[in-house]
Design an enzyme around this catalytic site. Structure first.
Site, short mmCIF file in Angstrom:
data_model
loop_
_atom_site.label_atom_id
_atom_site.label_comp_id
_atom_site.label_asym_id
_atom_site.label_seq_id
_atom_site.Cartn_x
_atom_site.Cartn_y
_atom_site.Cartn_z
CE LYS A 166 -13.40 -59.55 -31.48
NZ LYS A 166 -11.93 -59.56 -31.41
CG ASP A 194 -9.95 -62.32 -32.11
OD1 ASP A 194 -9.22 -62.78 -31.21
OD2 ASP A 194 -9.89 -61.12 -32.50
CD GLU A 220 -7.18 -62.13 -34.82
OE1 GLU A 220 -7.09 -60.96 -34.40
OE2 GLU A 220 -7.69 -62.41 -35.94
CD GLU A 246 -5.14 -58.10 -31.34
OE1 GLU A 246 -5.66 -57.16 -30.71
OE2 GLU A 246 -5.79 -58.90 -32.04
CG ASP A 269 -2.65 -52.47 -35.13
OD1 ASP A 269 -2.25 -51.36 -35.54
OD2 ASP A 269 -3.84 -52.72 -34.92
CG HIS A 296 -5.13 -56.23 -35.02
ND1 HIS A 296 -5.05 -54.96 -34.46
CD2 HIS A 296 -6.25 -56.80 -34.50
CE1 HIS A 296 -6.07 -54.78 -33.64
NE2 HIS A 296 -6.81 -55.88 -33.65
CD GLU A 329 -9.20 -57.10 -37.82
OE1 GLU A 329 -10.02 -57.46 -36.95
OE2 GLU A 329 -7.97 -57.00 -37.61
#
Length: 377
Positions: A166, A194, A220, A246, A269, A296, A329
């Site tokens: 992150k 991300d 991301e 996503e 997703d 995702h 993922e």
């Protein structure tokens, strides 16, 4: 053959340690799952990605239109759900309710026909998939960088060939953390970042230029999913592949994303964007633009299994003698629901997940765990 019942449940697991990302903090994992039973006694399981209570309400809203339908007719049922929600839910959480039902129907279809979902989707085009460890979230601790380094090293020790961290607290802190994580894991492990749309365009460009030297696999959701033009501009100003999707719903949302040349990698997703039925269409759409797809995935073993079967079926375009690896993922944050609700042969070992040929989505469901985590109404 008919759908006999559709039951939905909200499950909750309080975390031992909260973690956070650029937008908010997680202190629990909460999910809505759905159980669909046919008049033959077969059962399929699905889940929706998003606010669990709202998804449950959406499932309950759709249920009367689906009872007594033939569960093998997944596209017919999908069309019924789409028409019943089009006037007020072209995007968002009601699509996640549709997705949960659709995933459950594919699982149910596979169990009725005694075939794996990847075969029903058209065939298994690879025997294994490369999981990338999703973790490296922010926590309240004395030395965040040191803690993240230890976590990253543990993923390497476990055999992961890729991981995602992150970013989004601040550009300066992001640069510091990315630099140290890359140093800790070495040059041979793929590293993605991300931001969960934390930055504006100027900030995203600045961060990209600062971390390009650390060989970032993709960036991301660098900026808000609302700004299609800015995504396209960012792509032109960095060598880092840009990914996102996503927050998109249905193939129509992804058409806008792709037409606008926003991303190098598209990330629907499955449990939010329309289920496996719609994910197949999104994949076909992405292939016409020559854009890679890595879904995702965030939830229980139901979502992970659905994504594995989907990726096993994906085309790789253009084809070549040595087929490039496909990624999935693989969330590694604390989640009792993920660990206890299902059991499967499809687990990460030595940096690979081999695809099961067991019927349906290839997992055994633990109803004791369902009762353990289900919120009482």
């Amino acid at each position: 053959m008919k759908i006999k019942s559709i039951e939905s449940y909200i499950l909750s697991d309080k975390l031992k340690e909260s973690f956070y990302f650029s937008q908010w903090e997680y202190s629990e994992r909460r999910i809505c799952i759905v159980k669909i039973t046919s008049d033959t006694g077969h059962v399929g399981w699905g889940e929706g990605y998003g606010p669990a209570g709202v998804i449950k309400a959406g499932i309950e809203n759709l249920t009367p239109f689906l009872l007594n339908q033939n569960p093998l007719e997944t596209e017919t049922i999908w069309s019924i759900m789409y028409r019943r929600t089009l006037d007020y839910a072209r995007r968002g959480v009601l699509v996640a309710a549709m997705s949960a039902i659709d995933v459950a129907l594919w699982d149910l279809k596979g169990k009725i026909l005694q075939q794996p979902v990847h075969l029903l989707l058209g065939g298994k085009k690879r025997d294994y998939i490369i999981p990338y460890a999703t973790g490296l979230y922010f926590t309240k601790c004395d030395n965040l960088c040191e803690k993240l380094i230890d976590e990253a090293k543990e993923y390497v020790k476990l055999g992961y060939k890729a991981m995602k961290m992150k970013v989004g607290l601040s550009i300066e802190e992001d640069i510091h953390l990315v630099k140290n994580i890359r140093k800790a894991i070495g040059p041979d492990v793929k590293l993605m970042i991300d931001a969960n749309h934390a930055y504006n365009l100027r900030e995203a460009i600045q961060l990209c230029k600062s971390v390009e030297k650390y060989d970032i696999g993709w960036f991301e959701e660098p900026i808000s999913p609302e700004y299609y033009g800015q995504y396209a501009e960012l792509r032109e100003k960095t060598s880092i592949p840009i990914s996102g999707g996503e927050c998109e719903y249905l193939r129509f949302g992804f058409q806008t994303l792709l037409q606008s040349k926003c991303v190098d990698i598209v990330q629907p997703d499955i449990c939010a964007s329309g289920g496996l039925t719609e994910a197949k269409r999104i994949a076909a759409l992405a292939s016409t633009y020559g854009v890679e797809l890595v879904p995702h995935t965030w939830g229980t073993g139901i979502a992970i299994s659905a994504a594995l079967h989907f990726v096993a079926n994906l085309d790789v375009l253009p084809g070549r003698l040595r087929t490039p690896q496909c990624f999935i993922e693989y969330d590694r944050t604390e989640n009792g629901l993920r660990e206890e609700l299902t059991s499967t042969k499809m687990i990460a070992e030595k940096g690979k997940i081999f695809i099961s040929d067991d019927p349906g989505l290839g997992f055994e469901f633990n109803e004791d765990a369902l009762h353990k985590y289900a919120l009482k109404e």
